[in-house]
Design a protein around this motif. Sequence first.
Motif, PDB file in Angstrom:
ATOM      1  N   GLU A   1      -8.793   7.403   2.578  1.00 49.83           N
ATOM      2  CA  GLU A   1      -8.534   8.677   3.250  1.00 49.83           C
ATOM      3  C   GLU A   1      -8.219   8.486   4.731  1.00 49.83           C
ATOM      4  N   ASP A   2      -8.846   7.494   5.348  1.00 52.10           N
ATOM      5  CA  ASP A   2      -8.626   7.259   6.778  1.00 52.10           C
ATOM      6  C   ASP A   2      -7.183   6.874   7.061  1.00 52.10           C
ATOM      7  N   GLU A   3      -6.647   5.956   6.264  1.00 53.65           N
ATOM      8  CA  GLU A   3      -5.272   5.496   6.482  1.00 53.65           C
ATOM      9  C   GLU A   3      -4.268   6.258   5.633  1.00 53.65           C
ATOM     10  N   GLN A   4      -4.789   7.130   4.741  1.00 54.02           N
ATOM     11  CA  GLN A   4      -3.923   7.930   3.875  1.00 54.02           C
ATOM     12  C   GLN A   4      -3.004   7.060   3.010  1.00 54.02           C
ATOM     13  N   VAL A   5      -3.626   6.024   2.424  1.00 56.76           N
ATOM     14  CA  VAL A   5      -2.874   5.128   1.541  1.00 56.76           C
ATOM     15  C   VAL A   5      -3.675   4.873   0.266  1.00 56.76           C
TER      16      VAL A   5
ATOM     17  N   LYS B   1       0.858  -1.191   0.000  1.00 61.04           N
ATOM     18  CA  LYS B   1       0.000   0.000   0.000  1.00 61.04           C
ATOM     19  C   LYS B   1       0.891   1.237   0.000  1.00 61.04           C
ATOM     20  N   LEU B   2       0.628   2.152  -0.920  1.00 66.03           N
ATOM     21  CA  LEU B   2       1.468   3.334  -1.054  1.00 66.03           C
ATOM     22  C   LEU B   2       0.878   4.490  -0.264  1.00 66.03           C
ATOM     23  N   SER B   3       1.755   5.202   0.446  1.00 64.93           N
ATOM     24  CA  SER B   3       1.324   6.395   1.171  1.00 64.93           C
ATOM     25  C   SER B   3       0.918   7.485   0.167  1.00 64.93           C
TER      26      SER B   3
END
Length: 304
Positions: free
Chosen positions: A292-296, A259-261
């Motif tokens: 959006e929650d994990e920003q990934v 998973k990419l930031s």
Amino acid sequence: MSADTTLQGVLCMNKPAEFTSFDVIGKLRGILHMRRLGHTGTLDPMATGVLPVLVGRATRACDILPDQDKSYRASVQFGWETDTEDVWGTRTAVYSDMHVTKEKLEKALLQFQGTIRQVPPMYSAVSVEGKRLYDLARKGIVVERPTRTVVVHSITLEEWDEEAQTAVLQVSCGKGTYIRTLLSDLGKALGGGAVMTALCRTKASGFTLEQSYTFEDVIRFCREGSLEQHLIPTDQLFHSLPKLVLSEKLTGLYRNGVKLSLQQLSDLVPHAETYRVYGFDQSFLGTACVDEDEQVLRIWKNFK
């Protein structure tokens, strides 16, 4: 290496009459000698026109297509009804006193544009309590069907014959719209009944009749060894999504399922939730969603 693992893309077929959509897939499996085929939406057996067939890994797109709009050229006869809402069914009513004028027809068409409600026809693939409606209809069973909301973007009159009481309409609509039912309801709105006499799908999932091939064309492509050149690239199924190109480093991470930031990505579009993702070499990798929650950036479907 088999064709199932090497071929990938969209093969637009011009479906002939008297073929079901599944019949088209079955015949293509015999021609192409591969099992991994699917289609993007059924057409009635007597209908003709655009049937996008997903080939190889493109079949992964079946349930995530962002563009599900379709366009049709439909012929209609006013003055009677059938149990199938088209000319191939059993006649159930005749309206001998019904007379439609062009003015009345064009006025009536206005109420069938936008968001409308439809009751699916009994002769359809819709399931009610786990049973296909057409299976019940063939046994003479009629059941209540829940109405559904559909969207008709436009419906215009292309041809009109007042003496014959026939018309040809151009319809652009969203997913799940039954053209037979649209015409039947139009007949009711005009004080009688109507049946569909011909239907050609002219556009589906962004693809047109001009891009579509016959079985004879496909056989020739296979004989010439040019089939792959006639496949539309898989990423065209997602042409409406914004494009995201990854750097060489991020391409490697993405291919490995990392998973990419979001902070690592420079080409994000404000408020866009889904992307078509490409590697640094412009190869199509698949689709991804913004969390959006994990920003990934999360992988949605991979096509590599």
